[in-house]
Enzyme design. Sequence first.
Site, PDB file in Angstrom:
ATOM      1  N   CYS A   1     -69.799  -0.860 -14.696  1.00  8.97           N
ATOM      2  CA  CYS A   1     -69.536  -0.700 -13.262  1.00  8.97           C
ATOM      3  C   CYS A   1     -68.021  -0.700 -13.020  1.00  8.97           C
ATOM      4  O   CYS A   1     -67.284  -1.472 -13.643  1.00  8.97           O
ATOM      5  CB  CYS A   1     -70.189  -1.857 -12.521  1.00  8.97           C
ATOM      6  SG  CYS A   1     -69.795  -1.932 -10.780  1.00  8.97           S
TER       7      CYS A   1
ATOM      8  N   CYS B   1     -75.468  -7.849  -7.352  1.00  9.37           N
ATOM      9  CA  CYS B   1     -74.017  -7.874  -7.524  1.00  9.37           C
ATOM     10  C   CYS B   1     -73.589  -9.339  -7.444  1.00  9.37           C
ATOM     11  O   CYS B   1     -73.491  -9.902  -6.352  1.00  9.37           O
ATOM     12  CB  CYS B   1     -73.355  -7.045  -6.420  1.00  9.37           C
ATOM     13  SG  CYS B   1     -71.570  -7.120  -6.486  1.00  9.37           S
TER      14      CYS B   1
ATOM     15  N   GLU C   1     -54.360  -4.233  17.985  1.00  9.67           N
ATOM     16  CA  GLU C   1     -55.272  -3.658  16.992  1.00  9.67           C
ATOM     17  C   GLU C   1     -55.715  -2.294  17.498  1.00  9.67           C
ATOM     18  O   GLU C   1     -55.914  -2.097  18.691  1.00  9.67           O
ATOM     19  CB  GLU C   1     -56.458  -4.638  16.840  1.00  9.67           C
ATOM     20  CG  GLU C   1     -57.712  -4.105  16.265  1.00  9.67           C
ATOM     21  CD  GLU C   1     -57.593  -3.663  14.814  1.00  9.67           C
ATOM     22  OE1 GLU C   1     -57.030  -4.381  13.978  1.00  9.67           O
ATOM     23  OE2 GLU C   1     -58.076  -2.543  14.542  1.00  9.67           O
TER      24      GLU C   1
ATOM     25  N   GLU D   1     -53.877  -9.646  -3.392  1.00 10.59           N
ATOM     26  CA  GLU D   1     -53.460  -9.772  -1.995  1.00 10.59           C
ATOM     27  C   GLU D   1     -52.127 -10.520  -1.983  1.00 10.59           C
ATOM     28  O   GLU D   1     -52.004 -11.576  -2.611  1.00 10.59           O
ATOM     29  CB  GLU D   1     -54.533 -10.571  -1.238  1.00 10.59           C
ATOM     30  CG  GLU D   1     -54.318 -10.655   0.237  1.00 10.59           C
ATOM     31  CD  GLU D   1     -55.139  -9.628   1.022  1.00 10.59           C
ATOM     32  OE1 GLU D   1     -55.851  -8.813   0.392  1.00 10.59           O
ATOM     33  OE2 GLU D   1     -55.043  -9.632   2.257  1.00 10.59           O
TER      34      GLU D   1
ATOM     35  N   CYS E   1     -65.568  -4.423 -11.122  1.00  8.47           N
ATOM     36  CA  CYS E   1     -64.842  -5.601 -11.617  1.00  8.47           C
ATOM     37  C   CYS E   1     -64.098  -5.271 -12.912  1.00  8.47           C
ATOM     38  O   CYS E   1     -64.569  -4.471 -13.715  1.00  8.47           O
ATOM     39  CB  CYS E   1     -65.809  -6.737 -11.915  1.00  8.47           C
ATOM     40  SG  CYS E   1     -66.578  -7.409 -10.452  1.00  8.47           S
TER      41      CYS E   1
ATOM     42  N   CYS F   1     -53.161  -6.334   1.556  1.00  4.59           N
ATOM     43  CA  CYS F   1     -54.112  -6.094   0.467  1.00  4.59           C
ATOM     44  C   CYS F   1     -53.572  -5.032  -0.486  1.00  4.59           C
ATOM     45  O   CYS F   1     -54.268  -4.616  -1.392  1.00  4.59           O
ATOM     46  CB  CYS F   1     -55.475  -5.696   1.011  1.00  4.59           C
ATOM     47  SG  CYS F   1     -55.370  -4.355   2.171  1.00  4.59           S
TER      48      CYS F   1
ATOM     49  N   TYR G   1     -51.893  -5.746  13.866  1.00  6.69           N
ATOM     50  CA  TYR G   1     -53.085  -5.374  13.093  1.00  6.69           C
ATOM     51  C   TYR G   1     -54.049  -6.571  13.090  1.00  6.69           C
ATOM     52  O   TYR G   1     -54.435  -7.070  12.042  1.00  6.69           O
ATOM     53  CB  TYR G   1     -52.717  -4.998  11.652  1.00  6.69           C
ATOM     54  CG  TYR G   1     -51.589  -4.010  11.516  1.00  6.69           C
ATOM     55  CD1 TYR G   1     -51.840  -2.637  11.460  1.00  6.69           C
ATOM     56  CD2 TYR G   1     -50.255  -4.432  11.441  1.00  6.69           C
ATOM     57  CE1 TYR G   1     -50.798  -1.728  11.325  1.00  6.69           C
ATOM     58  CE2 TYR G   1     -49.213  -3.529  11.310  1.00  6.69           C
ATOM     59  CZ  TYR G   1     -49.487  -2.188  11.250  1.00  6.69           C
ATOM     60  OH  TYR G   1     -48.464  -1.283  11.112  1.00  6.69           O
TER      61      TYR G   1
ATOM     62  N   GLN H   1     -62.116  -9.940   6.812  1.00  6.69           N
ATOM     63  CA  GLN H   1     -61.816 -10.276   5.412  1.00  6.69           C
ATOM     64  C   GLN H   1     -63.126 -10.544   4.677  1.00  6.69           C
ATOM     65  O   GLN H   1     -64.028 -11.165   5.222  1.00  6.69           O
ATOM     66  CB  GLN H   1     -60.916 -11.511   5.334  1.00  6.69           C
ATOM     67  CG  GLN H   1     -59.615 -11.403   6.122  1.00  6.69           C
ATOM     68  CD  GLN H   1     -58.592 -10.486   5.469  1.00  6.69           C
ATOM     69  OE1 GLN H   1     -58.819  -9.960   4.384  1.00  6.69           O
ATOM     70  NE2 GLN H   1     -57.478 -10.265   6.143  1.00  6.69           N
TER      71      GLN H   1
HETATM   72  C1  LIG Z   1     -56.196  -5.394   6.744  1.00  4.35           C
HETATM   73  S1  LIG Z   1     -56.936  -5.329   8.329  1.00  4.35           S
HETATM   74  C2  LIG Z   1     -56.415  -6.871   9.013  1.00  4.35           C
HETATM   75  C3  LIG Z   1     -57.222  -7.387  10.183  1.00  4.35           C
HETATM   76  C4  LIG Z   1     -57.000  -8.844  10.584  1.00  4.35           C
HETATM   77  N1  LIG Z   1     -55.636  -9.263  10.467  1.00  4.35           N
HETATM   78  C5  LIG Z   1     -57.899  -9.763   9.795  1.00  4.35           C
HETATM   79  O1  LIG Z   1     -57.406 -10.422   8.875  1.00  4.35           O
HETATM   80  O2  LIG Z   1     -59.096  -9.804  10.060  1.00  4.35           O
HETATM   81  C6  LIG Z   1     -55.976  -4.118   9.108  1.00  4.35           C
HETATM   82  C7  LIG Z   1     -56.378  -3.823  10.526  1.00  4.35           C
HETATM   83  O3  LIG Z   1     -55.417  -2.908  11.068  1.00  4.35           O
HETATM   84  C8  LIG Z   1     -56.066  -2.019  11.954  1.00  4.35           C
HETATM   85  N2  LIG Z   1     -55.164  -0.870  12.085  1.00  4.35           N
HETATM   86  C9  LIG Z   1     -55.037   0.202  11.275  1.00  4.35           C
HETATM   87  N3  LIG Z   1     -54.027   0.995  11.710  1.00  4.35           N
HETATM   88  C10 LIG Z   1     -53.489   0.406  12.812  1.00  4.35           C
HETATM   89  C11 LIG Z   1     -52.407   0.722  13.696  1.00  4.35           C
HETATM   90  N4  LIG Z   1     -51.681   1.803  13.525  1.00  4.35           N
HETATM   91  N5  LIG Z   1     -52.148  -0.125  14.702  1.00  4.35           N
HETATM   92  C12 LIG Z   1     -52.880  -1.254  14.885  1.00  4.35           C
HETATM   93  N6  LIG Z   1     -53.909  -1.605  14.085  1.00  4.35           N
HETATM   94  C13 LIG Z   1     -54.220  -0.794  13.058  1.00  4.35           C
HETATM   95  C14 LIG Z   1     -57.420  -1.783  11.318  1.00  4.35           C
HETATM   96  O4  LIG Z   1     -58.384  -1.389  12.266  1.00  4.35           O
HETATM   97  C15 LIG Z   1     -57.733  -3.164  10.712  1.00  4.35           C
HETATM   98  O5  LIG Z   1     -58.477  -3.944  11.606  1.00  4.35           O
END
Ligand SMILES: C[S@@+](CC[C@H](N)C(=O)[O-])C[C@H]1O[C@@H](n2cnc3c(N)ncnc32)[C@H](O)[C@@H]1O
Length: 748
Positions: free
Chosen positions: A226, A358, A541, A663, A229, A619, A505, A471
């Site tokens: 797979c 899994c 967001e 991460e 992993c 990430c 974000y 997450q």
């Molecule tokens: C890695 S996730 C982090 C979410 C949050 N910090 C958490 O830990 O649950 C990245 C987030 O960025 C949002 N995103 C992507 N492009 C964006 C943008 N240009 N402006 C604002 N948010 C965005 C995605 O929808 C997603 O929810």
Amino acid sequence: MSVPRSPPSPAGEPPAKKGKFATVDGDFEEEAAVTEPTQDVPTQPRGRHPAQPKKTKIKPIRYKKPVAVDPVLKHDILTVLRWSGLPAWTNPPSEAALLGPRTWPKRGPDDIRRDAEINGEELQPEDANRWEFTESEFKVVGLTSHGDGIAVYPLDSETPEWAIIIPFTLPGDRVRARVTRHAQYHSYAEPLQIISESPETAMSSAFPLQIKRDNSLIGCKYFGTCAGCQYQSLPYEQQLALKRWVLQKAMKNFSGLESEEIPDVKETIPSPSQYGYRTKITPHFDLPKQLQPKRRAPKNPVPPKSEEAMIAEGAAFSAAEAMYNGENSIVGQVKEEFDVPIGFEEKCRSRLLDIEECPIATPAINKAMPSARADVKKNIRDYKKGATLLFRDCLVVEEEAKDGAMEDQAAVKIEVSLVPTRKSKKAPLQLSTNVKLKQPEEHICVSDHNKTITERVGEIIFQFPAGSFFQNNASILRPLTDFVREQIELDAREKEEDRYLVDAYCGSGLFSLTLASHLSVHYDSERVLSGVLNTKVCGIEIDPASIAYANHNATINSISNVEFHSGASETLFDAVTKDLKWAGDKTTLIVDPPRKGCDAGFLKQVVAFLPRRVVYVSCNVHTMAENVGDLIRWSNEGDRAGKGYKISSVGAIDLFPQTHHTEGLLNYRIESTITLIRQKQRHLRNSYLPFGIAASLEKLQFIVTASLDIERDSVNAANTDEYGGYGYPMSLDSTDHLHTSIAKSERA
Ligand SMILES: C[S@@+](CC[C@H](N)C(=O)[O-])C[C@H]1O[C@@H](n2cnc3c(N)ncnc32)[C@H](O)[C@@H]1O
């Protein structure tokens, strides 16, 4: 049989080409088979004598187009090639020479015959096909950031020419592998056998860690096949060391910073659970060939197949099972079931592996998988094409609380366009604000993208749409949010003043809500409660569904000092500076962007706003390193030379044990905006016009911290004092622009 030792070609030149060659992008150019060497035939003046065997023309290899090569892999390959050639090279070849366009020197029939002669073996009939893909012995000397072994070719040569990526192997292994695919300057091979493994890897600059395989640790029957992993055979401490090393390499290779600017990467924060932690998996299936559209309605319909033919087509198991179960209609059974693999990509093959369980996913997900898989297999004729299934772990909410939602006056109606699925149509959701978790806690698995998922991080309950981002390792969210909290509390201890937190974000509010109450944790609570001190959070967001849930999560957890904005992060600073009028030097910024990182426009706004501290969670440690490098350089340019951001700490957190995903956590802070402004004040007293003064304004009112070219109304006068105001530029154009402005001001 060993790999032929062709004399190494001069660096940068293709080794001798034989037979069929790979094209740059890994495809093969079809060409006729190479014929056996012909006997000498007297040459004809023109054309070919009819008695002369037809010579097959070998097409020269053409690199069709430049391909975007994974820059992370390129760095890993270069390191290994350079290191392996060190004993032989007095002057290591340049990068261009090492990675210049070349082709994998594939073995043709001649090589196979010669090898057979040397080894005193008889030529086997199957050898005739062997030259298409080369099976050989390789020594693994490095590891890619994606967790695959890197071997060099030719084996044991002092001047390595080529890198072979072999999954599931470790530095120090001697392996037999079959080359399956070629790329611009490396090939991919499938491991067949580990001939010998070194007891512990010898450390080298190509791979500076000591790791040792322990197969007794493998927790999944699909490990090694797979693609999900990479590290199950490694003790956990070694997995953590690998992730730290990947982050170190990312900072070194992608930030563009000098090594003294990068602090030592901290030990990786471990995940409390190393199996059974993944709260979301998305296995995929394709339609069986027999059901694919063009086969459904053939132009010349094929007559129905006989029972024997259908059984032969892979339904033998169903037939046998039906007979075993005493079901007499074998044909009926055959009609209903197809061999539909539902699972993940197989490593080294472009096909799906049928996955029944899994072990890195949570128990609730594994419990739900058999029936969901059986459902798809049974109803496969209802699907028009393949699909991706969703399995998401969810905490059970108490029934009474759920029922209460109907009368709950405060219930929020969330009307957002969620992903429509086969089962549920787009519909507004009525969410209860009275969310109580069933005790003792119980987990279920949800597969509908539109359903609401409930999770708990510490004391805080989160709800979010099953199809949105959250997450994926619930066990580590407490350590993750604790880490970020410790970073923001560092500032809180300094002095009591207004404090703001911007969560860019923000998803459904993970960081905003877990940290909101900590902004004032070291403050006199009365001053906070009476509103003398402001401690507030703003999240932004792009996904409106996540924002609707973020607001809902603030309500259900009774957190009042947060507000969420739906929009791209690039528009964040409009809200923060114009509407909220928050000052950068009182604000901490958390960024947790998607894998591609933040865009340059956003970073330039960060530079202009100059938050006192930035905590970057990512990430993708490679885009993180790039973004951080840019931010540090840009924040140190111009009038802030040397006073911009510095990295306070950098480390990894293991969100995905057993896999290569790393991460990163990075905390960097401005070497105090306040200091910078004070210096400007001194400058002003000495009637020296620092770059930041908006001299074009009539009364010389505003000092801006970055660019001269700022419109009056785009400056947010965050503070004023006897000398004027301090403003924060809304946008910082290109640096060229800045330099022109500076030049003008110097002339003035
Ligand atoms: C890695 S996730 C982090 C979410 C949050 N910090 C958490 O830990 O649950 C990245 C987030 O960025 C949002 N995103 C992507 N492009 C964006 C943008 N240009 N402006 C604002 N948010 C965005 C995605 O929808 C997603 O929810």
